[in-house]
Scaffold this active site. Sequence first.
Site, short mmCIF file in Angstrom:
data_model
loop_
_atom_site.label_atom_id
_atom_site.label_comp_id
_atom_site.label_asym_id
_atom_site.label_seq_id
_atom_site.Cartn_x
_atom_site.Cartn_y
_atom_site.Cartn_z
N HIS A 68 -13.41 4.16 7.84
CA HIS A 68 -12.55 3.27 7.34
C HIS A 68 -13.30 2.60 6.08
CE1 HIS A 68 -9.93 -0.55 8.96
NE2 HIS A 68 -9.82 -0.31 7.53
N ALA A 112 -3.97 3.29 7.81
CA ALA A 112 -3.65 2.00 8.27
C ALA A 112 -4.23 1.34 9.33
CB ALA A 112 -2.00 2.00 8.41
N ARG A 113 -3.94 1.93 10.41
CA ARG A 113 -4.78 1.34 11.74
C ARG A 113 -4.73 2.51 12.71
NH1 ARG A 113 -6.84 -1.76 9.12
NH2 ARG A 113 -6.82 -4.17 9.42
N ILE A 126 0.80 -1.15 0.19
CA ILE A 126 0.10 -0.01 -0.07
C ILE A 126 0.85 1.10 -0.03
CG2 ILE A 126 -1.81 1.42 1.24
CD1 ILE A 126 -2.74 -1.62 2.14
N GLU A 146 -12.25 2.03 16.76
CA GLU A 146 -13.39 2.49 16.05
C GLU A 146 -14.45 1.35 15.83
OE1 GLU A 146 -10.90 2.45 12.35
OE2 GLU A 146 -11.97 0.62 11.84
#
Length: 325
Positions: free
Chosen positions: A289, A241-242, A162, A271
């Site tokens: 997201h 990403a996170r 990515i 989340e």
Amino acid sequence: MTTMAKARILVTRHLPPEVESRLDRDFAASLNVSDRIMSTAEIAEKSKAFDGLLITPMDPCRKELIDALPASIRMIATFSVGTDHIDIPAARAKGIAVANTPDVLTDATADIALLLILGAARGAIWGDRMVRENKWLAPSPTFPLGHDVSGRRLGIYGMGRIGQAVAKRATAFGMTLHYHNRKPVTADLSHGATYHPALDGMLPHCDFLSVNCASTAETRDSINARAIGLLPDGAIVVNSARGDIVNDEALIAALKSGKLAAAGLDVFKGEPSINPGYRKFDNVFMLPHLGSATKNTRIAMGMRAVDNLAAFFKGERPRDLLTGA
Ligand code: DGY
């Protein structure tokens, strides 16, 4: 002639219809068409009647669940490239195979990273609000103004598939690229980006910081007050990403003080419940997201997860095997 019994797969969430049809055809699958969220205890209990699980990042598969799984469960396929919701060492210790879905969501997720860069820099939120709320009353040459993207420096934190796809896109915007990764990537994959062996070494070169690494013990909370302090004043941070890689309090404090000019967030710690502090800022462009959320990408992710299950239960090595078998 004997026919092989179909492998029994517990599918924890509702998946695209194309994927569910294939699961129904090729496996003895328990689908979740109503998309009811199952608790860890329920997944453990239901698993007794199954050979494999098809889970999503919304189903935490921690040691507690893995330890509670019956011996019949031999594989966990996740509908995601990220595997931070799975305790892989615990699965390995129990001899359970784990596979994810890389590649197929690379482009969609990189597109969202660019959307975050552009949205945060160019005022997608306050601009949209002005029009939507009928506040676009007195256009002026000096107000409102965003920030340039073209010609600025972008630091990519995590140069996997990515990150590389973000680099490729950012070159089209004339950005100068930097990256930090555990190891340098080959020249053809770095798109001319300068390698920094240490995150701290890259941060002072980032007008924009794009978080594209996996969430691991090393990266969690790594974009904290200290790291943000190393960014140039007026930098912009985007995260596709996170959420737990970024320290929310530190990011919010830096937005409040003006250290950061803006932020773009597609992912959040905890989340879908998010730190409410973010909601106060018009210069924080937020998405729920959406990285892999296109119809074709979600179908491809599902098919890839099913390919992995099919290979495993045929006795072959799944293409995206992370542990086991
Ligand atoms: C992934 O696959 O890890 C994505 O974040 C899910 O959208």
